[in-house]
Design an enzyme around this catalytic site. Sequence first.
Site, mmCIF file in Angstrom:
data_model
loop_
_atom_site.group_PDB
_atom_site.id
_atom_site.type_symbol
_atom_site.label_atom_id
_atom_site.label_comp_id
_atom_site.label_asym_id
_atom_site.label_seq_id
_atom_site.Cartn_x
_atom_site.Cartn_y
_atom_site.Cartn_z
ATOM 1 N N ASP A 132 2.193 -2.051 -4.321
ATOM 2 C CA ASP A 132 0.868 -1.427 -4.351
ATOM 3 C C ASP A 132 0.052 -2.088 -5.460
ATOM 4 O O ASP A 132 0.606 -2.717 -6.365
ATOM 5 C CB ASP A 132 0.984 0.086 -4.613
ATOM 6 C CG ASP A 132 -0.253 0.866 -4.151
ATOM 7 O OD1 ASP A 132 -0.196 1.475 -3.063
ATOM 8 O OD2 ASP A 132 -1.275 0.850 -4.870
ATOM 9 N N TYR A 162 -15.363 0.555 7.877
ATOM 10 C CA TYR A 162 -13.945 0.796 8.120
ATOM 11 C C TYR A 162 -13.626 0.599 9.606
ATOM 12 O O TYR A 162 -12.665 -0.093 9.961
ATOM 13 C CB TYR A 162 -13.611 2.225 7.682
ATOM 14 C CG TYR A 162 -12.207 2.680 7.963
ATOM 15 C CD1 TYR A 162 -11.119 2.140 7.275
ATOM 16 C CD2 TYR A 162 -11.958 3.684 8.896
ATOM 17 C CE1 TYR A 162 -9.832 2.589 7.517
ATOM 18 C CE2 TYR A 162 -10.672 4.139 9.134
ATOM 19 C CZ TYR A 162 -9.609 3.583 8.443
ATOM 20 O OH TYR A 162 -8.331 4.031 8.682
ATOM 21 N N LYS A 213 -11.306 -2.329 11.284
ATOM 22 C CA LYS A 213 -10.091 -2.020 12.046
ATOM 23 C C LYS A 213 -10.141 -2.671 13.433
ATOM 24 O O LYS A 213 -9.126 -3.180 13.919
ATOM 25 C CB LYS A 213 -9.911 -0.503 12.179
ATOM 26 C CG LYS A 213 -9.471 0.180 10.897
ATOM 27 C CD LYS A 213 -8.069 -0.236 10.481
ATOM 28 C CE LYS A 213 -7.591 0.477 9.230
ATOM 29 N NZ LYS A 213 -6.301 -0.038 8.734
ATOM 30 N N GLY A 262 0.861 -1.202 0.000
ATOM 31 C CA GLY A 262 0.000 0.000 0.000
ATOM 32 C C GLY A 262 0.887 1.238 0.000
ATOM 33 O O GLY A 262 0.558 2.268 0.586
ATOM 34 N N GLY A 292 0.166 5.302 -1.182
ATOM 35 C CA GLY A 292 -0.859 6.132 -0.559
ATOM 36 C C GLY A 292 -0.294 7.289 0.249
ATOM 37 O O GLY A 292 0.906 7.601 0.188
ATOM 38 N N GLN A 293 -1.197 7.918 1.011
ATOM 39 C CA GLN A 293 -0.819 9.122 1.767
ATOM 40 C C GLN A 293 0.318 8.825 2.741
ATOM 41 O O GLN A 293 1.279 9.589 2.841
ATOM 42 C CB GLN A 293 -2.043 9.675 2.524
ATOM 43 C CG GLN A 293 -1.791 11.037 3.134
ATOM 44 C CD GLN A 293 -2.832 11.446 4.165
ATOM 45 O OE1 GLN A 293 -3.691 10.647 4.569
ATOM 46 N NE2 GLN A 293 -2.773 12.686 4.597
#
Length: 315
Positions: A35, A142, A146, A9, A12-13
């Site tokens: 990714d 989400y 989590k 990943g 991403g940010q």
Amino acid sequence: MTEMILVIGANGQIGTELVTTLRAKYGHSQVVASDLHPPKNAGSNGPFEQASVTDAAAVRAIFEKYKPTQVYLLAAILSAAGEQKPKLAWDLNMNGLLNVLDLAVEFKVAKVFWPSSIAVFGPNSPKQNTPQYCVMDPNSVYGFSKLAGERWCEYYFEKYGLDVRSIRYPGLIGWKAAPGGGTTDYAVHIFHEALAKGEYQSFLSADTELPMMHMDDAIRATVSLMEAPAKSLTIRSSYNLAGVSFTPEQLNEEIKKHIPDFKLSYSDNDPRQAIADSWPKSIDDSQAQKDWGWKAEFDLPKLVEDMLLNLRKIK
Ligand code: NAD
Ligand code: SER
């Protein structure tokens, strides 16, 4: 031991900044970025593998090729995007994690990092100074993916001795990469629009207070947690982590100190408001302070100054 670090990943940010930090620390060839999508700066500064973390065979091939000693799993669908595609969010956030945990056990990976979120808390969690342990009734896909992920991390630590480490990140604010579909994204977009147009419409209401953090603090926290001696860690689900809490209106006032004509307006029917209303306003991170010496460096004035200074340089 020579480290070989896999970041899944990575585009991403968080991944954009974490990979840069890890490559500076461990060497470019020692950090493999991976990714679903090709890298934005194709092959510029280290190995890259394109794969979906939900494809167990593809991820296994990456483990076989690089034999990672540390894995950072960042691939996920965030809170707002998750409400658009709930089943996809559950599949990625859960099965991606389980694929990585299983492979980490099989390949004897020394340490795994997986981020959780303030989204694990829900409407009945205490709002102020939310403690590490309390009622947790998340009502976004989400959030409950989590929370389930935290339980799996602790389970793999207890049952298989896997050294999994985790942080419940607040909303993260950085200037190097765009956010990927969260409820806290307004606090990044506002800076870009303030500089480009002098105005912004917040999708959260003026008084919506949320826990936030500058990306530099978040990356520092992540690396500190991963470097902490295993014996000092008392939490194997996920650590509460606090940076700075503020409302859109407080952010507006701080931005106006630098851009006096800035105009902030508010939308009053955005679905992200309900998610934000279910989350804490501030976080008690005393366990992270005690176990691995965590202390945030950015308050609101410093965060705003840094964002505007750096965005002005690159715009
Ligand atoms: P992001 O959306 O910016 O990046 C996620 C990356 O995962 C993207 O580059 C995307 O292409 C990749 N990805 C998506 N599906 C994939 C798949 N099937 N296989 C491989 N890669 C895939 O997210 P981020 O903000 O960098 O967040 C990283 C992690 O940190 C996530 O677990 C997120 O829940 C958590 N987190 C982020 C924040 C925040 O404010 N950014 C706050 C709390 C927790
Ligand atoms: N920033 C993230 C989101 O808003 C929190 O996990 O989804």
